[in-house]
Design a protein around this motif. Structure first.
Motif, PDB file in Angstrom:
ATOM      1  N   ALA A  18       0.830  -1.206   0.000  1.00  0.00           N
ATOM      2  CA  ALA A  18       0.000   0.000   0.000  1.00  0.00           C
ATOM      3  C   ALA A  18       0.864   1.256   0.000  1.00  0.00           C
ATOM      4  CB  ALA A  18      -0.948  -0.004   1.197  1.00  0.00           C
ATOM      5  N   ALA A  56       0.933   4.100  -3.000  1.00  0.00           N
ATOM      6  CA  ALA A  56       0.688   5.525  -2.752  1.00  0.00           C
ATOM      7  C   ALA A  56       1.870   6.369  -3.217  1.00  0.00           C
ATOM      8  CB  ALA A  56       0.409   5.763  -1.271  1.00  0.00           C
ATOM      9  N   CYS A  97      -3.742   7.988  -1.836  1.00  0.00           N
ATOM     10  CA  CYS A  97      -4.262   7.242  -0.679  1.00  0.00           C
ATOM     11  C   CYS A  97      -5.398   6.303  -1.070  1.00  0.00           C
ATOM     12  CB  CYS A  97      -4.674   8.204   0.429  1.00  0.00           C
ATOM     13  SG  CYS A  97      -3.235   8.955   1.253  1.00  0.00           S
ATOM     14  N   ALA A 119      -3.693   3.316  -2.308  1.00  0.00           N
ATOM     15  CA  ALA A 119      -3.205   2.525  -1.173  1.00  0.00           C
ATOM     16  C   ALA A 119      -4.333   1.695  -0.568  1.00  0.00           C
ATOM     17  CB  ALA A 119      -2.589   3.431  -0.115  1.00  0.00           C
ATOM     18  N   CYS A 133      -3.257   7.011   5.989  1.00  0.00           N
ATOM     19  CA  CYS A 133      -2.423   7.274   4.814  1.00  0.00           C
ATOM     20  C   CYS A 133      -2.032   8.743   4.866  1.00  0.00           C
ATOM     21  CB  CYS A 133      -3.168   6.959   3.518  1.00  0.00           C
ATOM     22  SG  CYS A 133      -2.194   7.302   2.026  1.00  0.00           S
TER      23      CYS A 133
END
Length: 90
Positions: A23, A27, A42, A45, A59
């Motif tokens: 993730a 991002a 985000c 992610a 995030c």
């Protein structure tokens, strides 16, 4: 705690760690423009974390550096993992 429960906890923690790494990379890649996405960094992610069986909790973007926190659960056990990705420090 039984051996089975301990093993489940270890697997859940490893799943969370892998999801957090992936993730954070997603991002950071979107933030840097390395990959194009139809959603922001985000949201990317969150999609990656979900695909890995986890949930994105946090995030944060600081320039091109992404810091994330994900949660994975299995059989009542919850593991939390954090990861950061971005360009190397110079």
């Amino acid at each position: 705690m039984s051996g089975t429960a301990l093993a489940a906890g270890v697997v859940t923690a490893q799943r969370a760690a892998g999801a957090a790494d992936a993730a954070a990379l997603a991002a950071a890649d979107v933030a840097s423009g390395a990959i194009r996405a139809e959603v922001d960094a985000c949201a990317s992610a969150a999609l990656v974390a979900r695909a890995a069986g986890s949930e994105l909790g946090v995030c944060d973007l600081d320039g091109l550096t992404a810091t994330v926190e994900v949660r994975s659960a299995y059989s009542g056990l919850v593991a939390v993992a954090r990861a950061r990705a971005g360009p190397p420090n110079r």
